[in-house]
Each structure stands twice: as C-alpha cells, then as structure tokens.
Write a protein that holds these residues in place. Structure first.
Motif, PDB file in Angstrom:
ATOM      1  N   ARG A  42       6.374  -2.766   3.339  1.00  0.00           N
ATOM      2  CA  ARG A  42       7.287  -2.737   4.486  1.00  0.00           C
ATOM      3  C   ARG A  42       8.723  -2.446   4.056  1.00  0.00           C
ATOM      4  NH1 ARG A  42       3.685  -7.111   5.147  1.00  0.00           N
ATOM      5  NH2 ARG A  42       2.256  -6.758   6.889  1.00  0.00           N
ATOM      6  N   VAL A  43       9.073  -2.912   2.851  1.00  0.00           N
ATOM      7  CA  VAL A  43      10.395  -2.633   2.289  1.00  0.00           C
ATOM      8  C   VAL A  43      10.194  -2.136   0.860  1.00  0.00           C
ATOM      9  CG1 VAL A  43      12.600  -3.607   1.560  1.00  0.00           C
ATOM     10  CG2 VAL A  43      11.564  -4.351   3.710  1.00  0.00           C
ATOM     11  N   GLY A  95       0.872   3.047  -3.729  1.00  0.00           N
ATOM     12  CA  GLY A  95       1.183   3.565  -2.403  1.00  0.00           C
ATOM     13  C   GLY A  95       0.730   4.995  -2.216  1.00  0.00           C
ATOM     14  N   GLU A  96      -0.278   5.406  -2.981  1.00  0.00           N
ATOM     15  CA  GLU A  96      -0.789   6.767  -2.858  1.00  0.00           C
ATOM     16  C   GLU A  96      -1.696   6.882  -1.644  1.00  0.00           C
ATOM     17  OE1 GLU A  96      -2.770   7.181  -6.553  1.00  0.00           O
ATOM     18  OE2 GLU A  96      -0.957   7.647  -7.689  1.00  0.00           O
ATOM     19  N   ARG A  97      -1.757   8.074  -1.071  1.00  0.00           N
ATOM     20  CA  ARG A  97      -2.556   8.294   0.142  1.00  0.00           C
ATOM     21  C   ARG A  97      -3.996   7.848  -0.095  1.00  0.00           C
ATOM     22  NH1 ARG A  97      -2.197  13.856   3.350  1.00  0.00           N
ATOM     23  NH2 ARG A  97      -0.205  12.853   3.860  1.00  0.00           N
ATOM     24  N   LEU A  98      -4.516   7.109   0.858  1.00  0.00           N
ATOM     25  CA  LEU A  98      -5.837   6.508   0.726  1.00  0.00           C
ATOM     26  C   LEU A  98      -6.772   7.129   1.742  1.00  0.00           C
ATOM     27  CD1 LEU A  98      -7.407   4.203  -0.725  1.00  0.00           C
ATOM     28  CD2 LEU A  98      -6.712   2.707   1.147  1.00  0.00           C
ATOM     29  N   ARG A 158       0.927   5.537   2.192  1.00  0.00           N
ATOM     30  CA  ARG A 158       1.691   4.410   1.640  1.00  0.00           C
ATOM     31  C   ARG A 158       0.996   3.068   1.850  1.00  0.00           C
ATOM     32  NH1 ARG A 158       7.908   5.114   3.344  1.00  0.00           N
ATOM     33  NH2 ARG A 158       8.084   3.445   1.808  1.00  0.00           N
ATOM     34  N   PRO A 159      -0.292   2.973   1.494  1.00  0.00           N
ATOM     35  CA  PRO A 159      -0.943   1.668   1.575  1.00  0.00           C
ATOM     36  C   PRO A 159      -0.308   0.713   0.557  1.00  0.00           C
ATOM     37  CG  PRO A 159      -2.298   3.160   0.300  1.00  0.00           C
ATOM     38  CD  PRO A 159      -1.159   3.974   0.864  1.00  0.00           C
ATOM     39  N   ASP A 172       8.953   0.730  11.067  1.00  0.00           N
ATOM     40  CA  ASP A 172       8.708   1.675   9.984  1.00  0.00           C
ATOM     41  C   ASP A 172       9.207   1.072   8.676  1.00  0.00           C
ATOM     42  OD1 ASP A 172       7.723   4.063  11.506  1.00  0.00           O
ATOM     43  OD2 ASP A 172       9.710   3.875  12.437  1.00  0.00           O
ATOM     44  N   PRO A 173       8.684   1.542   7.539  1.00  0.00           N
ATOM     45  CA  PRO A 173       9.154   1.034   6.246  1.00  0.00           C
ATOM     46  C   PRO A 173      10.647   1.285   6.052  1.00  0.00           C
ATOM     47  CG  PRO A 173       7.101   2.251   5.982  1.00  0.00           C
ATOM     48  CD  PRO A 173       7.563   2.486   7.389  1.00  0.00           C
TER      49      PRO A 173
END
Length: 663
Positions: free
Chosen positions: A219-220, A379-382, A396-397, A471-472
């Motif tokens: 989130r941050v 935080g790589e695309r999952l 960004r998981p 949003d983050p």
C-alpha cells in the motif's frame, strides 16, 4: 613494511590515498607490464585491493600475465568484456582513468606498498573485531575476555599468537534486537511483552515488524532515488524451540491486525449482502425471461432476446465486493495464495508455527511451487497460465510473511529444491535468539494498560489509514537519506568480496540494502502515525536518521542470518569448510599435522574440489573463523609467476569434527 618506505608511507593512508594508490598500481602495470610479476608478488592475494573494481581488474591482469599473454588496455578491455565484468568496473574508460592517475610507472612498487599497508591495517581490524564482539557479550567470562585481549596484543606484536577458533556453525553471543531503533510506542510494547512472557525481545520485535508490514505492505512503497523503488512488505522469521511461548507473543503482537480485519468484514457485510441481493434479483429476472421464452414459443423472439440480453448485462455489471481480508488462514498453499492475492493484492501469512514452510517446501505436491512467494515479495506481476483454471492478473502483489517456527523447520526449508538457488531463502530476514528456558521469572507483571493501549491504538490507526488508500502511495527519501543509503551500499559491496564476512551469502546480502529501505519506510510510517493528528505527515520525505535506525536493525538480522544459513546448511561454503577442516585434522602419513597449506594442496587431496577457485570460499570461511591465517608472500624481486598464497594452520587443529563430511 619495507624499511625503504617506512619514512614516506603514511601511518594511516586516507581512503582517497588508498584509492589513488590502487589506481596507480593498475596504471603502472598497464604502462610497464614487465613489472607485473614483481607487483603481484609484493601484493600477494588480490584481496588486498579495497575497491572491488580494482580487485577485478588486478585478477584479470595477473591471469593474463600468468598465461604469458601481452597486457595492454585494449586487450584487458577484451578480457573483462568476455568475463562480463567490463560494466562492473566502470567501462573501458576506467582503465584509462587508472593510467591517468599514475604519476609514473617507475614508482609502482611504492604504490603497491601503500595498498599492502592499508590491507594489513584492515586485516588487523578484522582480527581485533572478534575481541570486541567477545567483550560486548555479557555472557562471556571476564577472565576469558582478558586472556583473549592479551592474545590479541601478542598477535599484533609477534604475529604468531592464535586465538581459539570459532567452531563452524557456532554463533554464540548473537546480538539482541536493537529495540531502541523501533518507534517509541512499538519499542515500549516489545519490552513489556518480552518481560511479561519472559521471552527474548527479538521475537516480539520481529512479529511487531510483521504487523507493521501487514498494514503497509503493497500500500505504501519507498523511492530511494529516481528509478529505484521498494515495496514495504517483509518476509520475517524468528526461530525458537518448543515451549518458548511463541503463541503468546504472536497473539500479543498481531492482535490488532485480526481485530481490524474483523471490523472491516463486519462493516462490509451490509454492502456485500446488498450487492448479492441485487445480483440475485437480476439473475432471477433473466431466468424469468428465459422461462417465458420456453413457455411461449410464438412470442416475438427478437424482442425477447433483446430483453434477456439486457437483463444478463445488468446482472454481470453488478459486482459483489469480496469479504475484506488482511491475512491468510487455514492451509496456505501456493494455489490459495495466488488466488487470494488475485482478489486482495495485499495480504499477510502470519503464524506462530511453521506450517507455511511445509507448503512452500512441497507438502501438497512432489515439486515445490515457489513462484508466487518470489513474485509477491518483489511485487512482480502475478498470473496463472494453467489451462484448468482462470486466474486474474495482479499487478504489484504484496505478501507479508511473519512466522515463528522451530529451528528444525528452517533446516527442512533449506533442503527444499530450489529454495536457495531460486532466491527464496534470500528474501527472508532471520532471527535466531536463545531460549530463556531455565532462566525465567516465575511471576511477572502483565503489559501495562498504557503501553498496550498505545500499541493497539497506533497500530489500528495505521491499519485503517493504509486500508483506506485507494491507490498505492510512494514515500520519497530526502537527499540525506539517499546519501546514507549510498554509504550503506558501499559498505555492503565491500563485504561481498571473497575475503569478507558476507561473501558466502551473497544472494541474501545482495538484497540487504533493499531490505533496509523497506524497514525504514515502516519505521517512518510508525513514527508519524503516533504523532500526526491529521494522519497526513507520513506522506512527507523519509530522513537519514530513519535510514540509520533501519540499518541498525538490518545489522542485527545480518548476524542472525549468518547463523541461520549455517544451521540450515544452505551455504555450500560451509559444507566445504567442514570437509576441509576434517582433512586438516587428519594427520599426515608421518603422524604430524599440517602447519601450512596452499589452495592447490586441498584440490590435489580431494574429489570435492576440481580447481583452486572451488576451494577458495571454504578457505576464506576457515580464515574468518580463525582456523587459518594468510601469509602474504614477500616480494622476491624476480620476474615470473606470482607466488601462491600460503595459509598457516591453527596449531590446535588436531581432533576431528563430529559430523564433518569426508573429502
């Protein structure tokens, strides 16, 4: 030091002087290749270079000279490019920088002596650091500290006195968690929980960091400098033996997390029911229209199809929000983690036991599925490409892990295929505190209401503030913090060199500065959430003082990680060092023990090592533990191949080590 230089070489060369001297040694070799053998003999081990780029260049130069190949900037550039090292040393232009920094190649031996003197000073500092560590350990007998101090003084005076070696895999006197580095409200709670439960503060501190990570992870984030950002989620593990009150500490540290999760679920219940009701009504309308079509075949089908299609589209547009979740529960498999991250994006796997590691290691399959745990840390695309199921793509998981397993569970994780090679072990911050069993107070005071209230109140505020973000958000480090990170990068980079403490855990240490940034942003958020009335100051810049506190915490985890990697035997250098130590402890055919060895001796006497490069990490580790000592060859003034480094063997190495693997 050679007497001819004693009067002119500074007693303590400044860092800039050392760097200039190292550049001048390289420049002298390139300007006058004929003196390379003499310079190599004078310097001895290439590890005398303080700057990694210079060591890399010097190794390439000496290999070229050993192979009787001509040495010049153009040919050296080709060799470095072929090795993949040209970019690491600063490109081909840096070789010319070294040449330009050389006043005259005729003074190459002087520059080499400055480099050697500086390296000798660093060696003395490394040797005495063991004494400083012993002196700072309250559990070490004072007389033992005095004896060790006298031994160090004798060693510095004569160079022949040995301290007792540190057993491989032994890390007694590991540091206690630096509670003062935590925000005041967190530190006070950690100390109170540790006192109440009679457990090391390390466990409470690690789990409170996991709670902070649960709130902020994904989130941050934090921007160290343009182009370099880190998430704030952490993978944390504190290994403790049975009966260590892990569940009690876990519950006290994570209680507010589960409380807020339950509140969020209760608040969302009415919205979920309303959406479900609207969707069911829309689907019922579709079904009614379908029934009408079946009962009245003569009805205008064009009009009916249009009505059914509109009703279906309306039903599909109604989204039922998922039940809010902050944590994963039950049997956590890679598949369930992937699914829930696809729904919620930011989650935490928190447990007082090590069941999660069983799943990671492949309890539910014959082959461990590590992908989601690797991707969700960075935080790589999952996404899932399996044909049998449909899984959303998640950008960004962020997964937080906070567990307190028994040490044996870590050993099982270390043995899991791919856990080390694919980088899973490198993503964790490890704590391995001693148990208080046998030394606990029987009656203790509970956590004071004021301290417990502050922890519950501030962590709840943080959880609410973070989960309310649409949003983050990225927190930016100020210029001083960026410079502090740069200094930490330089410090860690040196420690990755072959003769330095982190050389055998480079995979973990390579992520250390990133972890410092992650810890720093958690401290930043926790600092401001307690003092910020409008809940907005945490969006300001992150300062250097916070980075320094995070670095102090990282130093703690570094010391414990070294112990954990020895424990789980995930470090090939440790295994090789055990085997090499057993070989050293076996007497020779004449019944005597080896007093000096060279790297090729170990290679020639074993099937484990194929070449000198294979045995060097184990030799370095034995030297760090005090079993070996490097004898740098003295300059001979003769040209030719440089002399191989000789290692003196500790005179106490006689008895075999239990469990050491034979060469």
């Amino acid at each position: 030091m050679s007497t001819e230089y004693a009067a002119v070489i500074p007693f303590r060369p400044e860092p800039a002087e050392v760097k200039a001297a190292e550049q001048a040694v390289i420049g002298s070799a390139l300007l006058d290749p004929a003196q390379i053998p003499a310079l190599a003999a004078q310097l001895g081990n290439p590890g005398v270079f303080h700057h990694p780029a210079h060591e890399t260049i010097w190794r390439a130069i000496t290999r070229m000279a050993d192979g009787e190949r001509p040495v010049d900037p153009l040919l050296l550039t080709g060799v470095l490019r072929a090795q993949g090292d040209l970019g690491r040393i600063g490109g081909p232009g840096y070789l010319h920088t070294c040449i330009e920094a050389t006043p005259t190649a005729a003074n190459g031996d002087y520059y080499a002596e400055v480099v050697r003197v500086a390296a000798e000073r660093r060696r003395i500092g490394t040797n005495t650091s063991r004494l400083a560590h012993m002196a700072g350990d309250d559990q070490t007998d004072l007389e033992a500290v005095r004896t060790a101090a006298l031994a160090v003084l004798a060693d510095l005076a004569a160079g022949d006195t040995w301290l007792d070696p540190v057993p491989l895999g032994s890390h007694s006197g590991l540091p206690t968690f630096p509670v003062d580095a935590l925000p005041a409200w967190v530190g006070a709670y950690v100390e109170a929980v540790a006192e109440f439960t009679q457990t090391p503060p390390d466990m409470a501190a690690t789990m409170t960091l996991a709670a902070l990570s649960t709130a902020a992870g994904g989130r941050v984030g934090v921007q160290i400098r343009p182009g370099w950002c880190e998430q704030s989620n952490l993978y944390l593990v504190c290994a403790m033996p049975p009966a260590s009150r892990k569940s009690d500490v876990f519950g006290l540290a994570t209680g507010p997390v589960y409380k807020v999760e339950a509140e969020l679920q209760a608040e969302a219940r009415s919205r979920i029911i309303e959406a479900e009701t609207a969707r069911d009504a829309a689907l019922a309308e579709v079904e009614a229209l379908m029934a009408k079509a079946r009962k009245n075949p003569d009805t205008d089908r064009t009009q009916l199809i249009a009505e059914i299609s509109a009703a279906k589209m309306l039903a599909e547009e109604i989204t039922v929000p998922p039940t809010p979740r902050l944590t994963l529960s039950g049997d956590i498999t890679p598949e369930t983690v992937t699914h829930h991250l696809g729904v919620h994006r930011c989650l935490a796997a928190l447990s007082p036991e090590g069941d999660l590691f069983d799943s990671i290691a492949g309890r539910y399959s014959s082959k461990p599925n590590l992908g989601v745990f690797l991707q969700a840390h960075k935080g790589e695309r999952l996404q899932t490409d399996r044909i049998t199921r449909e899984q959303p793509t998640t950008d960004r998981p962020a997964l937080t892990i906070g567990v307190t397993p028994q040490p044996a569970v870590l050993q099982e994780l270390g043995a899991a295929p791919g856990a080390r090679d694919r980088g899973l072990l490198a993503r964790f911050l490890y704590s391995l505190p001693p148990s208080n069993l046998g030394y606990r107070k029987i009656r203790t005071m509970p956590v004071p209401d004021k301290v417990a209230g502050a922890y519950d109140r501030n962590l709840t505020r943080l959880l609410r503030a973070m989960t309310d973000l649409a949003d983050p958000v990225t927190v930016v480090m100020d210029q001083a913090a960026d410079l502090a990170i740069e200094k930490l990068q330089e410090r860690v980079e040196v420690q990755l060199r072959p003769d330095q403490p982190l050389a055998h855990i480079r995979d973990w240490a390579g992520k250390l500065v990133g972890h410092i940034a992650r810890v720093a942003v958690l401290l930043h958020l926790a600092d401001h959430i307690a003092s910020d009335q409008d809940q907005g100051a945490w969006r300001g810049d992150l300062d250097a003082a916070t980075v320094e506190r995070a670095a102090e915490i990282a130093d703690y985890y570094t010391a414990h990680t070294l112990a954990v990697f020895d424990l789980i035997a995930a470090d090939p250098a440790t295994e090789d060092a055990h085997a090499l130590l057993q070989w050293l402890q076996r007497p020779k055919k004449d019944g005597t023990h080896r007093t000096h060895i060279k790297a090729h001796d170990a290679v020639a006497s074993s099937r484990r090592f194929k070449k000198v490069a294979d045995v060097e990490p184990a030799l370095n580790l034995l030297e760090q533990h005090g079993y070996l000592r490097t004898d740098q060859p003295h300059p001979t003034g003769q040209r030719g191949r440089p002399q191989a480094v000789t290692y003196r063997v500790h005179p106490a190495i006689e008895a075999p080590v239990d469990g050491a693997e034979a060469l």
